[in-house]
Design a protein around this motif. Sequence first.
Motif, short mmCIF file in Angstrom:
data_model
loop_
_atom_site.label_atom_id
_atom_site.label_comp_id
_atom_site.label_asym_id
_atom_site.label_seq_id
_atom_site.Cartn_x
_atom_site.Cartn_y
_atom_site.Cartn_z
N ASP A 9 -24.77 -22.09 25.11
CA ASP A 9 -24.75 -22.13 23.58
C ASP A 9 -24.99 -20.63 23.41
N ASP A 10 -25.95 -19.93 23.74
CA ASP A 10 -26.22 -18.58 23.59
C ASP A 10 -25.02 -17.66 23.94
N TYR A 11 -24.58 -18.20 25.14
CA TYR A 11 -23.47 -17.29 25.77
C TYR A 11 -22.46 -17.26 24.76
N LEU A 12 -21.93 -18.49 24.34
CA LEU A 12 -20.72 -18.51 23.57
C LEU A 12 -21.01 -18.08 22.00
N GLU A 21 -14.08 -20.17 20.17
CA GLU A 21 -13.30 -21.37 19.93
C GLU A 21 -12.67 -22.00 21.05
N THR A 22 -11.92 -20.84 21.92
CA THR A 22 -11.22 -21.37 22.89
C THR A 22 -12.09 -21.92 23.99
N LEU A 23 -13.32 -21.54 24.20
CA LEU A 23 -14.27 -21.69 25.37
C LEU A 23 -14.98 -23.07 24.88
N THR A 24 -15.10 -23.20 23.68
CA THR A 24 -15.56 -24.51 23.13
C THR A 24 -14.62 -25.67 23.53
N ARG A 25 -13.38 -25.34 23.01
CA ARG A 25 -12.34 -26.39 23.36
C ARG A 25 -12.33 -26.77 24.89
N VAL A 26 -12.57 -25.78 25.83
CA VAL A 26 -12.41 -26.10 27.16
C VAL A 26 -13.63 -26.72 27.58
N ARG A 27 -14.81 -26.31 26.92
CA ARG A 27 -16.20 -27.13 27.11
C ARG A 27 -16.03 -28.63 27.02
N ASP A 28 -15.41 -28.82 25.91
CA ASP A 28 -15.35 -30.27 25.37
C ASP A 28 -14.37 -31.13 26.17
N VAL A 29 -13.33 -30.39 26.65
CA VAL A 29 -12.63 -31.09 27.78
C VAL A 29 -13.27 -31.41 29.05
N LEU A 30 -14.08 -30.26 29.51
CA LEU A 30 -14.84 -30.62 30.67
C LEU A 30 -15.67 -31.78 30.83
N HIS A 31 -16.41 -31.76 29.51
CA HIS A 31 -17.33 -32.90 29.23
C HIS A 31 -16.54 -34.49 29.10
N ARG A 32 -15.31 -34.14 28.35
CA ARG A 32 -14.66 -35.55 28.43
C ARG A 32 -14.00 -35.88 29.49
N ALA A 33 -13.90 -34.98 30.73
CA ALA A 33 -13.37 -35.56 31.91
C ALA A 33 -14.38 -36.32 32.63
N ASP A 34 -15.58 -36.21 32.69
CA ASP A 34 -16.55 -37.20 33.09
C ASP A 34 -17.99 -37.00 32.39
N PRO A 35 -18.40 -38.04 31.93
CA PRO A 35 -20.01 -37.99 31.27
C PRO A 35 -20.94 -37.33 32.04
N GLU A 36 -20.81 -37.47 33.15
CA GLU A 36 -21.96 -36.73 34.02
C GLU A 36 -21.74 -35.43 34.24
#
Length: 135
Positions: A9-12, A21-36
């Motif tokens: 969060d601090d980095y972003l 905004e771009t990296l937050t979208r990518v971050r969300d996709v990474l977490h959607r890919a697998d809950p772990e």
Amino acid sequence: MGEHDPRVDDYLDRLPDWQRETLTRVRDVLHRADPEMAETIKRTVQPYFVLDGNVAAFLAARDHVNVFVYDGGTVPDPDGLITSGHQNKTARTIAFREGDVVAEEALLTFVRRLVAVNRAGGWRRLTDRREGESF
């Protein structure tokens, strides 16, 4: 969805709006890919996303952001997400510039395949098998 690391969060938070905004979208996709999917900081400041090995890392530059995907070139890229490092034996790059759209569904499919490779032993192990062993 996996937990967010406050250091990521601090980095972003320090980035210009469009990069955040771009990296937050990518971050969300990474977490959607697998809950772990887990987040961490490596190399002192760089956000990494890990699940049975490295999956991705972020690096913001002056006029673009890079998302490094650690697939050893084993994950197909029919949607043309990869922008550089096509022949790299460790990580390839998906770069975004201001105004670029994050192809979320294509990225989600790509990351899910990458996670499947990691769960099957990782691209290094699978590459070794391809060269000398059968599956």
